[in-house]
Write an enzyme that holds these catalytic residues in place. Structure first.
Site, PDB file in Angstrom:
ATOM      1  N   HIS A 228       0.834  -1.200   0.000  1.00 19.62           N
ATOM      2  CA  HIS A 228       0.000   0.000   0.000  1.00 19.62           C
ATOM      3  C   HIS A 228       0.871   1.252   0.000  1.00 19.62           C
ATOM      4  CE1 HIS A 228      -3.416  -2.547   1.906  1.00 19.62           C
ATOM      5  NE2 HIS A 228      -3.289  -2.744   0.603  1.00 19.62           N
ATOM      6  N   PHE A 229       0.404   2.293  -0.686  1.00 22.86           N
ATOM      7  CA  PHE A 229       1.231   3.497  -0.817  1.00 22.86           C
ATOM      8  C   PHE A 229       0.381   4.738  -1.032  1.00 22.86           C
ATOM      9  CE2 PHE A 229       0.914   1.672  -5.147  1.00 22.86           C
ATOM     10  CZ  PHE A 229       0.403   2.756  -5.849  1.00 22.86           C
ATOM     11  N   HIS A 339     -10.344  -3.652  -6.410  1.00 19.32           N
ATOM     12  CA  HIS A 339     -10.184  -5.088  -6.630  1.00 19.32           C
ATOM     13  C   HIS A 339     -10.448  -5.773  -5.287  1.00 19.32           C
ATOM     14  CE1 HIS A 339      -6.189  -3.170  -5.970  1.00 19.32           C
ATOM     15  NE2 HIS A 339      -6.043  -4.123  -5.066  1.00 19.32           N
ATOM     16  N   GLY A 372       2.860   0.290 -11.622  1.00 17.51           N
ATOM     17  CA  GLY A 372       3.984  -0.596 -11.877  1.00 17.51           C
ATOM     18  C   GLY A 372       4.684  -0.961 -10.583  1.00 17.51           C
ATOM     19  N   HIS A 395      -4.226  -5.717 -11.949  1.00 19.38           N
ATOM     20  CA  HIS A 395      -4.310  -4.615 -10.974  1.00 19.38           C
ATOM     21  C   HIS A 395      -2.941  -4.034 -10.683  1.00 19.38           C
ATOM     22  CE1 HIS A 395      -2.648  -7.276  -8.004  1.00 19.38           C
ATOM     23  NE2 HIS A 395      -3.079  -6.629  -6.959  1.00 19.38           N
TER      24      HIS A 395
END
Length: 473
Positions: A228-229, A339, A372, A395
């Site tokens: 996560h970011f 998602h 990416g 995703h």
């Protein structure tokens, strides 16, 4: 320091690779004062004569599980189809065999209607990450995943690229000030945010969702661990996009990736256990246990899953709202997609439940964001509505290296070097999220040209992630 006991040690004693093995390993976490040798001797004794340990304070649960497993009969289980139904796979040469095996098992379920595997796919629990599965009147908690409703949210600002370069330190201050990361972390007292989602009547559905409301409130507007970011990047439109009404050019953008935090993880664990109790599948398919949508449990999970999705969206909304205000920016466009979720959709003229575990909805005209890595570009895309892919796309780039392998094989200097090479400022993150741990996003995008059109490219410039090795992805 105690030498750890792993699954290999227990398999050598005669334990099978099933739920009993998991119970045995959990008992070992505290070691209970035993040395490794003493613990292994106990494990062997319990396996040989479990009836002697039914009342044991430490080993009673393991003993009961061994006895129960020994008494199971083939007729106690739901029968899988002898051969898997066919499914589509994109970028097949990039997909590990473990993910393909998991998909083949999913395609044997009696409730399965259709399936597809995205080019970022890799092995997970139950349905592989990157797996899409359509079922008839049934929902699979592990087909949705642990981090329910995990999503991408993108805000494109009216800020030119040059402004970011000139005010790098300001962007860094705001990123640190308005984001919070890590499993279990949240806000307290006056730092708590508020949102209409907390007033949802679905929190009152049952004792579980009621008990999780306070946790949900404290973690509202925060991000999880793992991959996560929150990042600032430069998004480039090579031509005007008339749908979003954005002229050709480069703009500063904010991209966030996170899910439903501890609320969603607890819901997933609770209903997965219940599904396994009521849906007795053979061991190979055990993590694909499903709930009938006509049952009370199926409806309970459906409501809780949708609430978790709404909650995840609220977390992103708060982060983006704080950042917009801090920067004094105008948002030209906002795109969000999720998602780790299940949708009711029409497939070949009938309603089905489409599970997208680590896969992006890509119906015709549907917008999505496919990142990416912390140094590789992400892509703003528009779905083509490819039926063979069940209207889905990847995703992200997908892992090519497990977290354990990444930590063992990538050095801090190597990670720092690649960040410097790409001009990326990183705040937090562990080695398991190093760019080298991920597949080549360009190869992934090339494998799904039939699934999405690229609208714009997003180049990461400043990335913040959890720095404690926690994970909720």
């Amino acid at each position: 320091m105690n030498t750890p006991i792993n699954g290999t040690d227990l398999i050598a004693l005669g334990y099978a690779e099933n739920a009993v093995l998991g119970i045995a390993l959990r008992i070992n976490r505290g070691r209970n004062g035993f040395t490794k040798e003493q613990m292994l001797a106990n494990y062997a004794a319990v396996l040989a004569q479990p009836e002697n340990y039914i009342s044991d304070k430490i080993f009673s649960k393991l003993a009961s599980a061994i006895i129960q497993k020994a008494n199971e009969k083939p007729e106690d289980f739901i029968t899988l189809n002898p051969e898997p139904n066919a499914f589509s796979a994109y970028g097949l040469e990039q997909i590990e065999e473990g993910a393909l095996d998991q998909m083949r098992v999913a395609m044997k379920l009696p409730v399965t209607v259709a399936g597809a595997l995205m080019p970022d796919a890799h092995q997970g629990y139950g349905l592989p990450i990157g797996g899409v599965l359509a079922t008839k009147n049934a929902i699979i908690p592990y087909g949705v995943g642990v981090d329910i409703g995990c999503r991408m949210a993108l805000s494109i600002y009216d800020i030119p690229e040059a402004f970011y370069t000139e005010h790098h330190d300001k962007f860094k201050r705001e990123l640190v000030a308005h984001s919070k990361f890590g499993a279990g972390h949240g806000f307290h007292g006056p730092y708590k945010s508020d949102h209409a989602v907390l007033e949802s009547p679905h929190f009152q559905t049952n004792a579980l969702t009621k008990s999780l409301k306070d946790k949900a409130w404290s973690q509202l507007g925060s991000s999880g661990g793992g991959n996560h970011f929150v990042e600032f990047g430069i998004i480039e439109f090579e031509k005007e996009d008339t749908v979003l009404n954005i002229p050709k050019g480069k703009y500063v953008a904010l991209l966030t990736h996170s899910g439903s935090r501890g609320f969603g993880a607890t819901v997933a664990g609770h209903y997965t256990k219940l599904a396994k109790d009521v849906c007795k599948l053979p061991e190979v398919a055990r993590n694909l246990a499903y709930l009938d949508m006509n049952s009370a449990l199926g409806q309970e999970y459906w409501i809780a899953m949708n609430l978790a999705g709404d909650y995840a969206s609220a977390c992103h909304e708060i982060i983006h709202s704080k950042m917009k205000k801090a920067l004094g920016a105008t948002v030209l466009a906002k795109v969000e997609n999720h998602h780790n979720f299940a949708w009711k959709e029409i497939w070949n003229g009938e309603e089905v439940i489409v599970h997208r575990k680590g896969a992006t909805p890509a119906g015709k005209g549907v917008m999505g964001i496919i990142p990416g890595s912390m140094t590789a570009p992400g892509f703003l895309v528009r779905g083509k509505g490819e039926e063979n892919a069940i209207n889905s796309a990847s995703h992200g780039a997908g892992r090519q290296m497990s977290r354990t392998k990444a930590i063992k094989s990538i050095t801090k200097n190597e990670m720092k070097s690649i960040l410097n090479h790409h001009g990326v400022t990183l705040i937090g993150a562990s080695l398991d999220e190093a760019p080298m741990a991920y597949k080549d996003i360009h190869q992934v995008m090339a494998a799904q040209e039939d699934l999405v059109d690229v609208v714009a490219k997003l180049t990461p410039k400043m990335v913040r992630m959890a720095d404690d090795g926690s994970r909720e992805d």
